[in-house]
Design a protein around this motif. Structure first.
Motif, PDB file in Angstrom:
ATOM      1  N   LEU A  49      -0.153  -4.647   8.935  1.00 41.76           N
ATOM      2  CA  LEU A  49       0.209  -5.303   7.676  1.00 41.76           C
ATOM      3  C   LEU A  49       1.655  -5.001   7.298  1.00 41.76           C
TER       4      LEU A  49
ATOM      5  N   VAL B  77      -0.355  -9.311  -2.209  1.00 40.26           N
ATOM      6  CA  VAL B  77      -1.295  -8.193  -2.041  1.00 40.26           C
ATOM      7  C   VAL B  77      -1.358  -7.343  -3.304  1.00 40.26           C
TER       8      VAL B  77
ATOM      9  N   ILE C 103      -5.855  -7.176   6.164  1.00 41.82           N
ATOM     10  CA  ILE C 103      -6.401  -6.225   5.191  1.00 41.82           C
ATOM     11  C   ILE C 103      -7.804  -5.782   5.604  1.00 41.82           C
TER      12      ILE C 103
ATOM     13  N   TYR D 103      -2.073   1.205   9.038  1.00 43.01           N
ATOM     14  CA  TYR D 103      -1.397   0.274   8.133  1.00 43.01           C
ATOM     15  C   TYR D 103      -0.339  -0.578   8.835  1.00 43.01           C
TER      16      TYR D 103
ATOM     17  N   TYR E 280       0.862  -1.186   0.000  1.00 40.52           N
ATOM     18  CA  TYR E 280       0.000   0.000   0.000  1.00 40.52           C
ATOM     19  C   TYR E 280       0.897   1.234   0.000  1.00 40.52           C
TER      20      TYR E 280
END
Length: 310
Positions: free
Chosen positions: A251, A268, A299, A248, A222
């Motif tokens: 993850l 991902v 997620i 975040y 991400y």
């Protein structure tokens, strides 16, 4: 494209190298993942890094891949290319090729054989001579991977003597004090101020920004996390930067597992449609069904938290 210089800031995403299910270069996915990074706010890209599976590519594949990335970027952001090599001949050959093709600069990590401060300094003197004064380079400081410890005083010595060293990719850990020491040295006029972009998946990004980093040069599935944290921090909204980062972090932490991190990232990215296949070229880690269940749970929790933050 303008050459890389000391003013570089923001997020230079370390790009993955996409492969098809049978391990061949996937150039269509290369276009797709470049678009993905740029759409999410990357201010630069770095390819053929350690997480880009560079050692698994042939010399010709490296050239083909970099040309495809540069063509897709089309000068919109600077592209840095990793050219670390066991010897200076292949380093020079790849660097000359990518710079001729439009790269903004190159990145060089020290070989594991370096032991003393003088050996490190002398090595980067030879790097600068090999690349030529017109090629700006990034000094990659990643002791956990290279085994080479570079003290702030050695970095200062390199920066003062070698004008073509314009950026430090800081991946020492713990390393917050190193960032602060280098910034203090440039503030006192003891060295030229260079760009400092940080790595390690961005897991210390808010603190590193507060110590004087200019942004990040690393990967994460991400990349918008790093972009949004950097933007909030630059705007002075430190609490917002930390709130976004916190959403975040589980993850990002999971992705930092040695041996599995890139497999997680590619899974991902494929899930998000950025690449067609999550394949790593062998040798590489492989996710179990339990790993995938963990990722899916993380997620889902991340998405709920981001929704709450707006």
């Amino acid at each position: 494209m303008a050459l890389l210089d000391e003013s570089a800031s923001g997020v230079f995403v370390i790009g993955v190298t996409p492969f098809t299910d049978d391990g061949a270069l996937d150039l269509d996915s290369t276009d797709r993942v470049v678009d993905f990074y740029l759409e999410r706010g990357a201010t630069g890209l770095t390819v053929l890094g350690m997480m880009g599976e560079a050692p698994k590519l042939t010399a010709e594949e490296s050239r083909i891949f970099v040309r495809r990335v540069l063509a897709r970027v089309g000068g919109r952001v600077p592209v840095v290319v990793g050219v670390s090599a066991p010897g200076f001949a292949p380093m020079r050959e790849l660097a000359e090729t990518v710079m001729d093709d439009g790269a903004a600069g190159v990145m060089v990590a020290p070989p594991a054989s370096l032991r003393t401060d003088d050996q490190i300094y002398n090595y980067y003197e030879m790097v600068a001579e090999t690349l030529g004064a017109a090629t700006p380079f990034v000094l990659q400081d990643f002791p956990l991977a290279t085994g080479v410890q570079i003290a702030p005083s050695v970095i200062q010595r390199i920066v003062k003597a070698i004008p073509s060293c314009v950026m430090l990719k800081h991946e020492d850990w713990p390393g917050l004090a190193k960032i602060a020491a280098l910034r203090a040295a440039s503030d006192r006029g003891e060295m030229r101020r260079i760009s400092i972009l940080v790595g390690n998946g961005g897991v210390l990004l808010p603190e590193e920004l507060s110590r004087g980093a200019d942004g990040a040069m690393t990967g994460f599935a991400y990349p918008e996390m790093m972009v949004d944290v950097w933007r909030a921090h630059a705007a002075g909204d430190i609490e917002r930067a930390h709130d976004l980062f916190d959403a975040y972090l589980p993850l990002a932490r999971y992705e930092q597992q040695p041996g599995l991190g890139l497999a997680i990232r590619k899974y991902v990215l494929a899930r998000r449609g950025a690449i067609a296949s999550a394949t790593l070229r062998k040798p590489g880690g492989k996710l179990s069904q339990a790993d995938i269940a963990d990722i899916e749970r993380l997620i889902a929790r991340q998405e709920r938290r981001l929704s709450e933050l707006g």
